[in-house]
Design a protein around this motif. Structure first.
Motif, short mmCIF file in Angstrom:
data_model
loop_
_atom_site.label_atom_id
_atom_site.label_comp_id
_atom_site.label_asym_id
_atom_site.label_seq_id
_atom_site.Cartn_x
_atom_site.Cartn_y
_atom_site.Cartn_z
N GLY A 212 3.11 15.61 -5.34
CA GLY A 212 3.76 15.91 -3.80
C GLY A 212 2.69 16.18 -3.03
N ALA A 213 1.71 16.99 -3.23
CA ALA A 213 0.90 17.43 -1.80
C ALA A 213 -0.05 16.15 -1.60
CB ALA A 213 -0.06 18.37 -2.48
N GLU A 214 -0.34 15.28 -2.51
CA GLU A 214 -1.13 14.14 -2.06
C GLU A 214 -0.17 13.08 -1.30
OE1 GLU A 214 -4.33 13.24 -5.53
OE2 GLU A 214 -2.12 12.98 -6.12
N LYS A 215 1.11 12.92 -1.74
CA LYS A 215 2.04 11.93 -1.08
C LYS A 215 2.46 12.41 0.50
CE LYS A 215 4.28 10.51 -5.15
NZ LYS A 215 5.48 10.09 -5.95
N GLU A 216 2.29 13.86 0.57
CA GLU A 216 2.45 14.50 1.96
C GLU A 216 1.36 14.06 2.82
OE1 GLU A 216 4.24 16.54 5.01
OE2 GLU A 216 5.13 15.96 2.93
N PRO B 133 4.10 7.74 -10.06
CA PRO B 133 4.19 9.33 -10.73
C PRO B 133 2.89 9.88 -10.94
CG PRO B 133 4.26 7.48 -12.44
CD PRO B 133 4.24 6.52 -10.97
N GLU B 134 1.66 9.26 -10.87
CA GLU B 134 0.52 9.86 -11.00
C GLU B 134 -0.06 10.70 -9.50
OE1 GLU B 134 -2.17 6.81 -11.87
OE2 GLU B 134 -1.20 6.36 -13.62
N ARG B 135 0.74 10.26 -8.42
CA ARG B 135 0.55 11.04 -7.45
C ARG B 135 1.33 12.51 -7.10
NH1 ARG B 135 -4.31 8.99 -5.95
NH2 ARG B 135 -4.32 6.79 -6.03
N TYR C 294 0.75 -1.18 -0.08
CA TYR C 294 0.36 -0.04 -0.07
C TYR C 294 0.69 1.01 0.06
CZ TYR C 294 -4.53 -2.36 0.57
OH TYR C 294 -5.51 -3.01 0.01
N THR C 295 1.79 1.36 0.91
CA THR C 295 2.70 2.55 0.92
C THR C 295 3.66 2.62 -0.24
OG1 THR C 295 4.12 1.44 2.36
CG2 THR C 295 2.42 2.50 3.47
N ASP C 296 4.35 1.41 -0.60
CA ASP C 296 5.24 1.55 -1.66
C ASP C 296 4.47 2.03 -3.16
OD1 ASP C 296 7.00 0.78 -0.21
OD2 ASP C 296 7.38 -1.21 -1.09
N ASN C 297 3.23 1.59 -3.08
CA ASN C 297 2.54 1.71 -4.55
C ASN C 297 2.38 3.22 -4.58
OD1 ASN C 297 2.53 -0.90 -5.31
ND2 ASN C 297 0.63 -1.23 -4.96
#
Length: 465
Positions: free
Chosen positions: A178-182, A174-176, A166-169
């Protein structure tokens, strides 16, 4: 006095110790590995081929008709008997030599319960992701066996293992943005700290539910969340390191293009780059120890057994060992994608080979700190670590020296050609041509995936009286 396991300052000290030990390890070819004769290798190959053929012949045709209940029940019984027989007789890893029939049945039952819960948890989870989670759960199961504990399913170990895909994917996508990942990382951090969270997607909701599986076992407050917070920090450190390296490489390539190429750079600029590369290698080494170490310490934590200082050193170091094995398996892919690891930063085949030698020496030294009441299982685990390292090197032969591989062939229970054609996938090493072949199957692959999932659901279904 209660033990404090996830003390960051102490872990940093362990990191420095392991870093020093790693640097001291010789780069010469190891002389302590078991050697096999050609006749012995050929015999082992025949045993493996017979076991695989027996398995294929025993599979039979899966009854796909909706009304074939009795046939599917019979097929399931046959598969369970076949699986049990294969584990007892499997000749390459030879797990049947260190686990009795009862332990093997418990091991199978634990794996089936894990897969059953994985399917209940998320029907959309892909085969590759489920395999990644299962491999991590198997590390927990191995630690149970190594510590003489009952091989049983545990919700906390399930939740932790499932977090990996879940976390790795999400972080690697690349579709996410930086704000979404944060936001995703902050959601995990807040949930670990016991705060209420608002999931913005199905993926975030599922991640929070996995963290709740750990809470099922340990409640709150508990030290386990400190360890998971350190794990999150380690993953973020790794991501930042990767981004920084890619920025530096992009700038270096821009400068080279402007000045005619690397050979035309001034000697001062070349020295500066060498110094920068050495600094990057130091950072990569530190991040690899920290990330790999904490990851495996979590698996050992779920065993619920008191720790000695030697235990801390061994399991933290074992995480580093597995991280290096992953880096070796992915050396080609990481080079192509520009990911900095201990192996992808190697510039020549000779350098990569010396790193593999060093890893084999490090493995031998590390197992000197493995305290267990089951020495036969310790020997089994150590032997298969050597096999994993050599198989991973063979799986990336384009980055290994041919002469070295030829000499290492005598340290493998089967010949290189046989291993490359048959056994590498089973040992976890990635073969690019196999992966590309999988990607090109299209509709046929999807049809096979659905069929496999139906078969899996029948195999792992709980028996009803």
């Amino acid at each position: 006095m209660e033990q404090i396991i996830f003390d960051k300052q102490h872990l940093m000290q362990l990191s420095e110790k392991l870093k020093a030990v790693w640097k001291e390890m010789p780069e010469t070819e190891p002389d302590f590995l078991e050697q096999y004769s050609s006749a012995g290798q050929e015999k082992k190959e025949r045993e493996i081929s017979r076991a695989v053929e027996k398995g294929k012949n025993g599979l039979g045709e899966y009854p796909q008709s909706f009304f074939a209940f009795r046939k599917r029940k019979k097929w399931k019984r046959q598969m369970e008997e076949l699986s049990e027989s294969f584990l007892q007789e499997e000749p390459l890893l030879d797990i049947g030599s260190v686990m009795g029939k009862g332990e093997l049945r418990d091991f199978q039952a634990s794996m089936k319960e894990f897969l059953r819960n994985a399917r209940k948890f998320d029907k959309k989870l892909g085969l590759e992701d489920m395999g990644q989670a299962l491999r991590n759960y198997m590390v927990y199961a191995i630690f149970l066996a190594l510590n003489g504990r009952e091989l049983k399913y545990r919700p906390a170990a399930f939740g932790y293992s499932m977090l990996y895909p879940y976390t790795d994917n999400y972080i690697d996508s690349p579709e996410r943005t930086g704000a979404e990942k944060e936001h995703y990382n902050r959601l995990i951090e807040d949930r670990l700290k016991g705060k209420s969270v608002k999931a913005l997607s199905r993926h975030e909701k599922k991640t929070a539910e996995l963290l709740a599986q750990i809470e099922k076992d340990y409640g709150r407050p508990h030290e386990v969340y400190e360890g998971l917070l350190l794990m999150l920090e380690a993953q973020e450190n790794s991501l930042h390191q990767e981004e920084e390296w890619k920025r530096e490489r992009k700038e270096s390539l821009r400068q080279e293009n402007g000045q005619g190429g690397e050979e035309d750079l001034h000697w001062e600029e070349k020295r500066r780059r060498e110094d920068k590369l050495q600094q990057t290698r130091e950072r990569v080494l530190g991040v690899s120890i920290y990330k790999g170490g904490i990851s495996v310490m979590m698996d050992r934590y779920f065993v619920d057994k008191p720790w000695t200082e030697r235990d801390l050193y061994f399991y933290y170091g074992f995480g580093f060992l597995l991280q290096l094995c992953d880096d070796l398996q992915d050396i080609v892919q990481d080079k192509e994608e520009g990911n900095p690891t201990a192996f992808s930063l190697c510039r020549t085949k000779g350098e990569a080979v010396r790193k593999v030698n060093k890893l084999l020496h490090f493995t031998k030294a590390l197992f000197g700190f493995c305290d267990t009441e089951k020495p036969e299982f310790k020997r089994f685990l150590q032997k298969n670590c050597y096999l994993l390292i050599l198989a991973s090197a063979a799986g990336n032969a384009e980055w290994m020296e041919e002469e070295w591989l030829a000499r290492m062939e005598r340290r493998l229970p089967v010949r290189l050609k046989y291993l490359q054609e048959f056994g590498i996938g089973m040992l976890g090493a990635r073969r690019k041509e196999q992966e590309e072949g999988e990607k090109n199957k299209g509709e046929d692959r999807e049809k096979e995936r659905k069929k496999f999932m139906r078969m899996l659901d029948v195999l792992i279904a709980e028996e009803r009286n």
